[in-house]
Design a protein around this motif. Structure first.
Motif, PDB file in Angstrom:
ATOM      1  N   VAL A  91     106.005 -25.203 -74.273  1.00 46.87           N
ATOM      2  CA  VAL A  91     107.168 -25.139 -75.161  1.00 46.87           C
ATOM      3  C   VAL A  91     107.972 -26.432 -75.087  1.00 46.87           C
ATOM      4  N   SER A  92     108.159 -26.970 -73.864  1.00 50.10           N
ATOM      5  CA  SER A  92     108.899 -28.236 -73.708  1.00 50.10           C
ATOM      6  C   SER A  92     108.199 -29.377 -74.448  1.00 50.10           C
ATOM      7  N   ALA A  93     106.870 -29.411 -74.349  1.00 51.90           N
ATOM      8  CA  ALA A  93     106.115 -30.472 -75.031  1.00 51.90           C
ATOM      9  C   ALA A  93     106.249 -30.360 -76.544  1.00 51.90           C
ATOM     10  N   LEU A  94     106.188 -29.151 -77.077  1.00 55.20           N
ATOM     11  CA  LEU A  94     106.333 -28.958 -78.519  1.00 55.20           C
ATOM     12  C   LEU A  94     107.723 -29.362 -78.989  1.00 55.20           C
ATOM     13  N   LYS A  95     108.738 -29.008 -78.208  1.00 56.01           N
ATOM     14  CA  LYS A  95     110.104 -29.400 -78.562  1.00 56.01           C
ATOM     15  C   LYS A  95     110.280 -30.918 -78.515  1.00 56.01           C
ATOM     16  N   ALA A  96     109.537 -31.589 -77.623  1.00 58.16           N
ATOM     17  CA  ALA A  96     109.649 -33.049 -77.497  1.00 58.16           C
ATOM     18  C   ALA A  96     108.901 -33.782 -78.599  1.00 58.16           C
ATOM     19  N   GLY A  97     108.109 -33.049 -79.400  1.00 53.50           N
ATOM     20  CA  GLY A  97     107.429 -33.699 -80.511  1.00 53.50           C
ATOM     21  C   GLY A  97     105.924 -33.594 -80.487  1.00 53.50           C
ATOM     22  N   ALA A  98     105.344 -32.854 -79.522  1.00 54.75           N
ATOM     23  CA  ALA A  98     103.892 -32.705 -79.474  1.00 54.75           C
ATOM     24  C   ALA A  98     103.405 -31.950 -80.701  1.00 54.75           C
ATOM     25  N   PHE A  99     102.264 -32.363 -81.191  1.00 56.76           N
ATOM     26  CA  PHE A  99     101.653 -31.702 -82.348  1.00 56.76           C
ATOM     27  C   PHE A  99     101.132 -30.320 -81.965  1.00 56.76           C
ATOM     28  N   ASP A 100     100.514 -30.222 -80.789  1.00 59.69           N
ATOM     29  CA  ASP A 100      99.906 -28.968 -80.364  1.00 59.69           C
ATOM     30  C   ASP A 100      99.630 -29.043 -78.861  1.00 59.69           C
ATOM     31  N   TYR A 101      99.037 -28.002 -78.301  1.00 60.75           N
ATOM     32  CA  TYR A 101      98.719 -27.996 -76.872  1.00 60.75           C
ATOM     33  C   TYR A 101      97.430 -27.222 -76.629  1.00 60.75           C
ATOM     34  N   LEU A 102      96.805 -27.507 -75.492  1.00 62.05           N
ATOM     35  CA  LEU A 102      95.640 -26.756 -75.004  1.00 62.05           C
ATOM     36  C   LEU A 102      95.921 -26.322 -73.576  1.00 62.05           C
ATOM     37  N   SER A 103      95.422 -25.157 -73.194  1.00 63.61           N
ATOM     38  CA  SER A 103      95.595 -24.677 -71.827  1.00 63.61           C
ATOM     39  C   SER A 103      94.290 -24.862 -71.050  1.00 63.61           C
ATOM     40  N   LYS A 104      94.423 -25.162 -69.744  1.00 63.84           N
ATOM     41  CA  LYS A 104      93.255 -25.239 -68.872  1.00 63.84           C
ATOM     42  C   LYS A 104      92.848 -23.841 -68.430  1.00 63.84           C
ATOM     43  N   PRO A 105      91.570 -23.561 -68.274  1.00 59.25           N
ATOM     44  CA  PRO A 105      90.435 -24.422 -68.630  1.00 59.25           C
ATOM     45  C   PRO A 105      90.330 -24.585 -70.143  1.00 59.25           C
ATOM     46  N   VAL A 106      90.013 -25.802 -70.588  1.00 57.62           N
ATOM     47  CA  VAL A 106      90.011 -26.112 -72.004  1.00 57.62           C
ATOM     48  C   VAL A 106      88.838 -25.401 -72.696  1.00 57.62           C
ATOM     49  N   ALA A 107      89.164 -24.638 -73.734  1.00 58.20           N
ATOM     50  CA  ALA A 107      88.125 -23.988 -74.553  1.00 58.20           C
ATOM     51  C   ALA A 107      87.698 -24.987 -75.632  1.00 58.20           C
ATOM     52  N   LEU A 108      86.419 -25.327 -75.656  1.00 57.39           N
ATOM     53  CA  LEU A 108      85.940 -26.376 -76.547  1.00 57.39           C
ATOM     54  C   LEU A 108      86.089 -26.005 -78.023  1.00 57.39           C
ATOM     55  N   ASP A 109      85.968 -24.713 -78.356  1.00 58.16           N
ATOM     56  CA  ASP A 109      86.149 -24.335 -79.766  1.00 58.16           C
ATOM     57  C   ASP A 109      87.596 -24.572 -80.201  1.00 58.16           C
ATOM     58  N   GLN A 110      88.558 -24.291 -79.296  1.00 62.02           N
ATOM     59  CA  GLN A 110      89.956 -24.570 -79.620  1.00 62.02           C
ATOM     60  C   GLN A 110      90.217 -26.067 -79.710  1.00 62.02           C
ATOM     61  N   LEU A 111      89.564 -26.838 -78.850  1.00 55.73           N
ATOM     62  CA  LEU A 111      89.699 -28.289 -78.901  1.00 55.73           C
ATOM     63  C   LEU A 111      89.246 -28.822 -80.257  1.00 55.73           C
ATOM     64  N   ARG A 112      88.097 -28.359 -80.716  1.00 57.17           N
ATOM     65  CA  ARG A 112      87.584 -28.838 -82.004  1.00 57.17           C
ATOM     66  C   ARG A 112      88.525 -28.482 -83.147  1.00 57.17           C
ATOM     67  N   LEU A 113      89.032 -27.240 -83.151  1.00 55.32           N
ATOM     68  CA  LEU A 113      89.964 -26.824 -84.205  1.00 55.32           C
ATOM     69  C   LEU A 113      91.223 -27.674 -84.190  1.00 55.32           C
ATOM     70  N   MET A 114      91.752 -27.942 -82.998  1.00 56.64           N
ATOM     71  CA  MET A 114      92.976 -28.727 -82.886  1.00 56.64           C
ATOM     72  C   MET A 114      92.760 -30.157 -83.379  1.00 56.64           C
ATOM     73  N   VAL A 115      91.631 -30.763 -82.996  1.00 57.05           N
ATOM     74  CA  VAL A 115      91.334 -32.136 -83.423  1.00 57.05           C
ATOM     75  C   VAL A 115      91.191 -32.200 -84.945  1.00 57.05           C
ATOM     76  N   GLN A 116      90.510 -31.220 -85.521  1.00 59.94           N
ATOM     77  CA  GLN A 116      90.357 -31.198 -86.979  1.00 59.94           C
ATOM     78  C   GLN A 116      91.710 -31.093 -87.673  1.00 59.94           C
ATOM     79  N   SER A 117      92.623 -30.270 -87.131  1.00 59.54           N
ATOM     80  CA  SER A 117      93.970 -30.149 -87.708  1.00 59.54           C
ATOM     81  C   SER A 117      94.724 -31.464 -87.605  1.00 59.54           C
ATOM     82  N   ALA A 118      94.622 -32.124 -86.453  1.00 62.71           N
ATOM     83  CA  ALA A 118      95.321 -33.395 -86.251  1.00 62.71           C
ATOM     84  C   ALA A 118      94.819 -34.463 -87.209  1.00 62.71           C
ATOM     85  N   LEU A 119      93.517 -34.510 -87.420  1.00 60.89           N
ATOM     86  CA  LEU A 119      92.963 -35.517 -88.316  1.00 60.89           C
ATOM     87  C   LEU A 119      93.300 -35.225 -89.773  1.00 60.89           C
ATOM     88  N   ARG A 120      93.442 -33.940 -90.113  1.00 56.59           N
ATOM     89  CA  ARG A 120      93.905 -33.612 -91.470  1.00 56.59           C
ATOM     90  C   ARG A 120      95.314 -34.118 -91.679  1.00 56.59           C
TER      91      ARG A 120
END
Length: 488
Positions: A91-120
């Protein structure tokens, strides 16, 4: 065409390598850094399509990099990797301006979705940079040129770049769904679904199935598999309207879906990933609901990462002219537009509009039916009073069997007024012999509710707010007293 370049910042070599391999397989170029100093050096030399940073680094915190990238590299989305269960960090990162976040352990399907959103987002920003600037407010459904509306539209454009949940607050009828749709329309998800859900209108027993879907045979009547709201909004935006009306058991399930970004259909044994941008809205004070134990604090912090307040119409009365023109043009369709006389426009500007823009629409739609030669005069508006009539008028109304006058538009009916209504019914009760106290109280309650509904032009949320009731309480009382809405 050059592939987008991603910067991965993490001091764990194994995780950094996993991220690099995954991104390269997506056809992306990748640079890496193991500390803040190395990341800053990379950013000074190269323009990146996305920065992905861990929150804990040897020489500082990832949130420092979030603030720097947000301030110095405004067109570069940055996402953070947080430890499992670190809700506060995310929540602190999002308030500071982060586009999104991932939690450890990183789920690769979520990583791909997030990267695609960022590039859009990156692509949308690049296209917008070469496009001519639109006229103020021309591309927004939120009409108005007052200072508060210009600020609101500027906020919406900034919010559209992020994945951070947005909580829209404002009075009933102020345009919360329009604001949510505008955020979606300006985002990189504009070509994906926008799903709006009225949380107060779904029976509690059906909520889980409606939100998450169900499998065939999960319960009686489940004859086929069905998608829920989360699946329908996948890749796009899910708006939770009147979120304060969610019952506590459903709040727990919703919190898990937000944290895990996975949902499980009723009757299923496995979860499925979903990628949705959440926007919530309510006319209630969520912070007070948390204090009163009606809303979970952890869910409140998840949904209220960024707050967007919509001003009531009485705070922007200078916009009445533009709003009225737009509403009348829409209501007139392809015919000759109906217009306001100067006196009618001044009357509207002098009215407080407790029902906000929705009430303005109702007033104008009714006035069009009475207007002569396409011109609305003051009498055609039939603006209602915003104060309760004197007690004598209310008693006279009771004697003539008319619907009792509505309570004040800005306050719930006072106990003294209810008591006066009961006393005014006493002589009739005594003159007609023994009567049931319950029947008399129901009659008084029915009159008050009918009065509020008439005053709010049968807008249930507004009438409920006037009486200090929730939407669900209002529906229950109307059903108990056999009060139905008129057919449109």
């Amino acid at each position: 065409m050059t592939a987008p370049r991603i910067l991965v910042v993490d001091d764990e070599a194994d995780l950094r390598e996993l991220l690099e391999i995954t991104l390269i397989k997506m056809g992306l170029d990748v640079d890496s850094a193991d500390c803040l100093a190395a990341a800053r050096s990379r950013l000074a030399q190269t323009e990146y399509g996305l920065v992905l940073t861990d929150m804990r680094l040897p020489d500082g915190l990832g949130i420092e990099l979030v603030r720097e990238v947000s301030a110095l590299h405004k067109n570069t989305p940055i996402a953070v990797i947080t430890a499992y269960g670190s809700t506060d960090n995310a929540v602190s990162a999002l308030k500071a301006g982060a586009f999104d976040y991932l939690s450890k352990p990183v789920a690769l399907d979520q990583l791909r979705l997030m990267v695609q959103s960022a590039l859009r987002i990156r692509k949308t920003d690049s296209q917008a940079a070469g496009a001519p600037m639109p006229a103020p407010g021309s591309a927004s459904p939120l009409v108005g040129q007052s200072g508060v509306m210009q600020d609101l539209r500027a906020q919406i454009i900034r919010l559209a770049r992020s994945m951070a949940p947005v909580a829209i607050t404002g009075e009933s009828g102020s345009g919360k769904e329009l604001a949510a749709r505008d955020i979606h329309a300006h985002s990189a998800r504009a070509d994906k679904p926008f799903i709006a859900v009225n949380c107060g209108a779904i029976p509690e027993a059906l909520m889980e199935a409606e939100f998450f879907g169900y499998r065939k045979g999960a319960f009686t009547g489940a004859n086929d598999d069905r998608e829920g709201f989360f699946q329908a909004a996948n890749g796009g935006t899910l708006m939770l309207d009147e979120v304060a009306d969610l019952p506590l058991p459903m709040q727990v399930k919703l919190l898990r879906a937000i944290q895990e970004r996975r949902v499980r259909k009723v009757g299923a044994t496995t979860e499925e990933p979903v990628d949705v941008r959440l926007i919530s809205a309510t006319h209630q004070n969520l912070a007070e609901c948390v204090e009163n134990g009606k809303f979970r604090q952890d869910l409140y912090y998840r949904l209220n990462v960024i707050e967007l307040r919509l001003p009531p119409l009485r705070e922007r009365l200078d916009d009445i002219g533009l709003l009225s023109d737009a509403i009348l043009a829409r209501l007139s369709g392809s015919g000759t537009p109906t217009v306001l006389s100067p006196a009618a426009l001044e009357a509207l500007r002098g009215y407080s509009f407790p029902g906000n823009v929705r009430e303005l629409e109702n007033v104008l739609e009714r006035a069009m039916a009475f207007a002569n030669d396409g011109v609305i005069e003051v009498a055609d508006l039939a603006l209602r009073r915003t104060a309760s009539p004197p007690p004598e008028a209310a008693q006279a109304a009771g004697r003539s069997a008319a619907i009792p006058s509505a309570p004040a538009a800005h306050a719930s009916p006072a106990p003294a007024e209810a008591a006066e209504s009961v006393r005014s019914a006493e002589p009739a009760a005594r003159s007609s012999g023994p009567v049931s106290l319950v029947e008399q109280l129901d009659k008084v309650e029915r009159g008050i509710i009918l009065g509020a509904l008439e005053s709010a032009r049968f807008d249930l949320p507004q009438a409920a707010e006037m009486l200090g009731l929730s939407h669900r309480q209002m529906q229950y009382r109307m059903q108990r007293l056999s009060i139905s809405q008129p057919k449109q």
